[in-house]
Design a protein around this motif. Structure first.
Motif, PDB file in Angstrom:
ATOM      1  N   ALA A 234      40.159  37.105  46.438  1.00 19.47           N
ATOM      2  CA  ALA A 234      41.782  37.361  46.640  1.00 19.47           C
ATOM      3  C   ALA A 234      41.819  38.350  47.728  1.00 19.47           C
ATOM      4  O   ALA A 234      40.775  38.829  48.078  1.00 19.47           O
ATOM      5  CB  ALA A 234      42.587  38.033  45.529  1.00 19.47           C
ATOM      6  N   GLY A 253      45.284  34.709  46.348  1.00 26.64           N
ATOM      7  CA  GLY A 253      44.129  34.398  45.866  1.00 26.64           C
ATOM      8  C   GLY A 253      43.508  33.388  46.921  1.00 26.64           C
ATOM      9  O   GLY A 253      44.274  32.473  47.436  1.00 26.64           O
ATOM     10  N   CYS A 254      42.006  33.566  47.353  1.00 27.99           N
ATOM     11  CA  CYS A 254      41.493  32.610  48.169  1.00 27.99           C
ATOM     12  C   CYS A 254      40.001  32.767  48.109  1.00 27.99           C
ATOM     13  O   CYS A 254      39.590  33.777  47.363  1.00 27.99           O
ATOM     14  CB  CYS A 254      41.896  33.042  49.481  1.00 27.99           C
ATOM     15  SG  CYS A 254      41.380  34.658  50.061  1.00 27.99           S
TER      16      CYS A 254
END
Ligand SMILES: Cc1cc2nc3c(=O)[nH]c(=O)nc-3n(C[C@H](O)[C@H](O)[C@H](O)COP(=O)(O)OP(=O)(O)OC[C@H]3O[C@@H](n4cnc5c(N)ncnc54)[C@H](O)[C@@H]3O)c2cc1C
Ligand SMILES: Cc1cc2nc3c(=O)[nH]c(=O)nc-3n(C[C@H](O)[C@H](O)[C@H](O)COP(=O)(O)OP(=O)(O)OC[C@H]3O[C@@H](n4cnc5c(N)ncnc54)[C@H](O)[C@@H]3O)c2cc1C
Lengths: 459, 380
Positions: A234, A253-254
């Motif tokens: 994130a 989030g990623c």
């Protein structure tokens, strides 16, 4: 070292180097072009995303094809030093890798064209050393592989117009681009500089691509921290004031973060030879050139980003102007000044490049994103606290911070952290001193030793 | 107004300031740049006794060696008592090394060809032997200089040691023949005594006071490798040629292999010496020769990458000795400069002896061999 010197050696196979080499080779000069990459193209064209082609790619590929056979094109050759011989010729020291390992290659040249481009300019922030955090240029390089990015959840942050092509490229490659966060404000997508320059088609295409993939583009926002155990999970996105101080934050989030805060022109081959530099509007030292792209050192020309960042079109125009000037010098009878169209275009693109640099500056508030333990230099693992300590101990500039706390002493030689360290030391970045521009094995270096007595070697 | 103004915040100036403050004097250090931005920032940090011929410099080195150890106990910089290994390529050289070691009176151990690899497992084959000097050591010179200044400022009372950076000395103030301070880019700084610790630029400061000091730059390049995961080299290792090069009077290029590991994992490779003025242009032939000699000594280095190189200008006097002491030609002017390739090693002793002079004590060592006016006598 073999044979007669080349009329021209070009370092860098991006649009500037290829245009310069081709111009000279077509006029009959004996030309060699070296590039560290496996293919020609440079930062922009080497990684051009397929299938939807970047503007200008066909044109570049045609030039590269024409160069083949007309010049010695040496890809996978890294130049680590260029020096002046007592007789006036230049010696270009390069390394290449083949199945038997690393091998030195030394070329002699009457003239040199420095077309070494630029590299990304990252800023440090907490978590920037986590796997999954890339530079914008690094993300673009990944595009080449296409599939690698499909399905990834990507956030893009930084400043400057080149975040857009990266975003649209990633989206087209199948990544979910969760947002493009542009730390500067004001212009927004509708007034993007590419539009102002009559590149409306290009900018509109990027905008359309972002819209099609529902990618939000937010100005006055930036990623100020990345979080995750082993890799990015994130990021903290902050809303910023005009100086980039944080107003509010939220978590996104990623699994991939691409960051770019402009570029650092690669000028060390020029500074090795003693070329004069000047500061670009964004503070970057660049090589000073005259109307014919000549540096202050006789026999040495520069084109493209080493003379100032202004995009690939400018790089190509400068390469052509340099090529013509080199031909004019090598073949005085064939002399003919660079034509007005090229000069006009160069003026126009230079103004564009400078306008971009002014529109997308790095503002000082980024320093407030750092914590004491944020690594400033990743190679040597130097946290902010150690940089501050060095300043308290009596360092007054980036060089003395480096001497006392080691940022920039590692593998990348300060290419990644140099800009940030200069800002922290309160000065504009200085021209790099890198006598060994690229790592070279001692074995390969030893082969460059002259066979005569040391005293003669010193002359 | 200070008791003492030290011009130069290199390792020598830092040591002078530290010991003067410790002696109860009030000190102002001025430097046109940052701390350790001069030659100290391009030195290697060896604290050597092994490479000195018997005589005044060796005595200075022995005194300094002990002082460095004591200073390191305050912390702030690393002192690595790693020991030095001088290697001989031939039996004849080994014989000469043995002879030198016998005369030096310094702790040492003779090493036979067969034993060399017990000291340095990666040394090349076929070397004749060597001498091991356990007292040879290494400091990180920049941090050492900065720590001495910091420590001096914190230990001996508030305001005793002041540091003024970015201040260029442009003149030496005098009244009735006596030095009363320095003129600087930021105004006059007054003091009872001025210590010229301007290293390679010591001749310029002397000239501002109207006297001559023949200090010249002697350029040296260092190659730095990538950090190694496993230390390859344990000691400072150099070939015997180093000793003769150090003492040589030639202006031409001389190189000898000097190789050592650092706590950061990098390997430092020297040493070249040439007199070419203040020319920073990188000489690839010099770098190549340094690499060649290092690889000949440690073949495993062949595959290791050099990632950077730097050069500096050793402050060099014609007789290879530093200038330490009061200048009889200009009352109130003291010199502590011209240490050539050994200023880091010799800094504490220099500072200590000079502080004794400034405080009116009798110095622990005879300073006559280092006196500032010795050059003009020779010329006369
Ligand atoms: C993420 C990103 C997006 C961009 N988007 C755009 C855009 O939309 N529009 C636009 O106009 N521009 C864009 N640019 C900028 C564009 O890439 C440059 O303007 C252009 O590539 C400059 O060309 P050049 O020939 O000067 O240098 P480059 O194309 O960078 O070529 C330099 C070459 O020199 C080689 N080289 C460097 N040093 C050495 C050495 N020591 N030895 C051997 N080889 C060496 C490099 O490997 C490289 O191949 C973007 C850049 C990035 C990073
Ligand atoms: C490649 C190389 C390797 C070396 N390796 C070693 C080694 O291993 N061991 C060792 O002992 N020695 C070594 N040396 C030598 C050592 O670095 C020097 O002897 C030592 O650093 C000298 O210190 P200094 O304080 O006298 O001079 P400097 O560090 O040069 O300090 C002088 C200061 O004076 C300042 N100054 C000059 N003019 C003015 C002015 N007008 N106004 C204000 N300030 C001024 C300068 O800015 C500078 O900071 C090496 C040298 C080189 C070049």
């Amino acid at each position: 070292m073999t044979g007669a010197p080349y009329d021209l050696v070009v370092v860098g196979g991006g649009p500037a180097g290829v245009a310069g080499a081709l111009t000279a080779a077509l006029a009959g000069l004996r030309v060699a072009l070296l590039d560290s990459g496996a293919r020609l193209g440079g930062q922009y064209f080497r990684h051009a995303a397929v299938p939807e082609r970047e503007p200008g790619l066909d044109r570049f590929l045609l030039q590269a094809r024409l160069l083949d056979g007309r010049a010695d094109v040496l890809t996978r050759h890294q130049v680590w030093n260029v020096s002046r011989e007592p007789g006036g010729d230049l010696t270009v020291h390069a390394l290449t890798r083949d199945s038997s390992g690393e091998r030195p290659v030394t070329l002699r040249a009457r003239r040199l064209l420095i077309a070494t481009g630029a590299h990304d300019r990252p800023l440090p922030f907490p978590g920037w050393d986590l796997p999954g955090v890339l530079t914008a240029g690094g993300a673009q390089a990944l595009l080449k592989g296409g599939g690698v990015l499909a399905g990834r959840r990507v956030v893009i942050s930084g400043t400057g117009p080149f975040l857009l092509p990266v975003a649209s490229g990633l989206a087209r490659a199948g990544a979910a681009v969760l947002g493009v966060y542009e730390a500067n404000g004001g212009l927004g997508l509708a007034r993007h500089p590419l539009l102002a320059l009559g590149k409306a088609g290009e900018a509109a295409a990027y905008a359309a691509a972002l819209a099609r993939h529902r990618v939000p583009y937010r100005t006055r926002h930036a990623v100020i921290a990345a979080h995750g155990e082993r890799e990015v999970e994130a990021v903290t996105v902050a809303r910023l004031d005009p100086d980039w101080n944080v107003l509010s934050t939220r978590i996104v989030g990623c699994d991939t973060l691409a960051v770019g805060y402009g570029f650092v022109p690669q000028i060390e081959l020029g500074t090795q030879l003693g070329c004069e530099t000047r500061g670009d509007p964004d503070g970057s030292p660049v090589l000073r050139v005259d109307a014919a792209q000549r540096t202050s050192v006789p026999g040495v020309w520069a084109a493209g980003e080493p003379t100032g960042v202004a995009g690939w079109r400018q790089a190509e125009v400068e390469g052509r102007i340099a090529g013509r000037a080199i031909v004019g010098e090598a073949r005085p009878i064939a002399r003919r000044g660079p034509d007005g169209v090229l000069l006009r275009r160069r003026r126009q693109w230079r103004a564009f490049g400078e306008a971009l640099q002014r529109a997308y500056p790095v503002r000082p508030g980024w320093q407030s994103w750092l914590r004491d333990d944020t690594l400033v230099c990743r190679c040597e693992e130097v946290p902010l606290a150690r940089v501050r300590e060095a300043l308290e101990l009596g360092a007054t500039d980036a060089r003395s911070v480096k001497l006392l706390a080691r940022p920039g002493m590692g593998w990348c030689q300060g290419r990644v952290c140099g800009y940030a360290v200069s800002c922290l030391a309160g000065e504009a970045p200085r021209p790099p001193r890198r006598p060994v521009a690229q790592p070279v094995t001692l074995g390969a270096l030893a082969e460059a030793a002259p066979e005569d007595s040391p005293d003669e070697a010193a002359q | 107004m200070s008791d003492v103004i030290v011009v130069g915040a290199g390792v020598v100036g830092a040591a002078c300031a530290y010991y003067a403050a410790r002696a109860g004097l009030d000190v102002t250090v001025v430097d046109r740049g940052p701390v350790a931005g001069g030659t100290t920032g391009s030195g290697e940090g060896n604290v050597l006794v092994s490479d000195k011929e018997p005589g005044p410099e060796l005595e200075l080195a022995m005194l300094s060696n002990g002082l460095w150890r004591a200073l390191a106990e305050h912390g702030g910089f690393e002192f690595e008592p790693k020991g030095g290994l001088v290697v001989a390529e031939t039996d004849e050289i080994q014989r000469r090394l043995t002879e030198l070691a016998g005369k030096q009176g310094v702790e040492h151990a003779m090493v036979s060809g067969a034993e060399l690899r017990d000291y340095e497992p990666h040394l090349a084959e076929g070397l004749a032997g060597g001498v091991y000097y356990p007292q040879d050591a290494q400091v990180q010179p920049m941090l050492a200089a900065a720590s001495l200044l910091r420590h001096g400022a914190e230990s001996f009372g508030r305001g005793t040691l002041r540091l003024r950076l970015g201040v260029t000395v442009t003149g030496v103030l005098r009244s009735g023949g006596r030095v009363t301070g320095v003129r600087t880019s930021q105004g006059d700084v007054l003091g009872d005594a001025v210590v010229n610790a301007a290293g390679t630029w010591g001749g310029e400061i002397a000239a501002l006071a109207g006297v001559e000091l023949p200090i010249l730059p002697r350029r040296g390049f260092i190659l730095v490798t990538e950090p190694l995961r496993e230390p390859l080299i344990r000691h400072k290792v150099y070939t015997a040629a180093y000793v003769t090069n150090v003492a040589s009077d030639s202006a031409g290029l001389e190189t000898s292999a000097v190789v050592e590991g650092t706590p950061a994992g990098t390997v430092l490779i020297g040493a070249s010496r040439e007199r070419v003025g203040f020319d920073r242009t990188t000489s690839v032939p010099v770098l190549a020769r340094l690499a060649e000699q290092a690889v000949a000594l440690f073949p495993a280095l062949r595959e290791v990458r050099a990632i950077r190189s730097y050069c500096g200008f050793r402050p060099y006097c014609p007789d290879h000795l530093p200038v330490i002491g009061a200048d009889p030609r200009v009352p109130g002017l003291y010199h502590a400069c011209g240490h050539e390739g050994a200023g880091i090693g010799l800094a504490p002793a220099t500072g200590h002896l000079l502080a004794q002079l400034l405080a009116g004590e009798r110095p622990d060592l005879d300073l006559r061999p280092f006196r500032p006016d010795r050059f003009s006598e020779e010329a006369a």
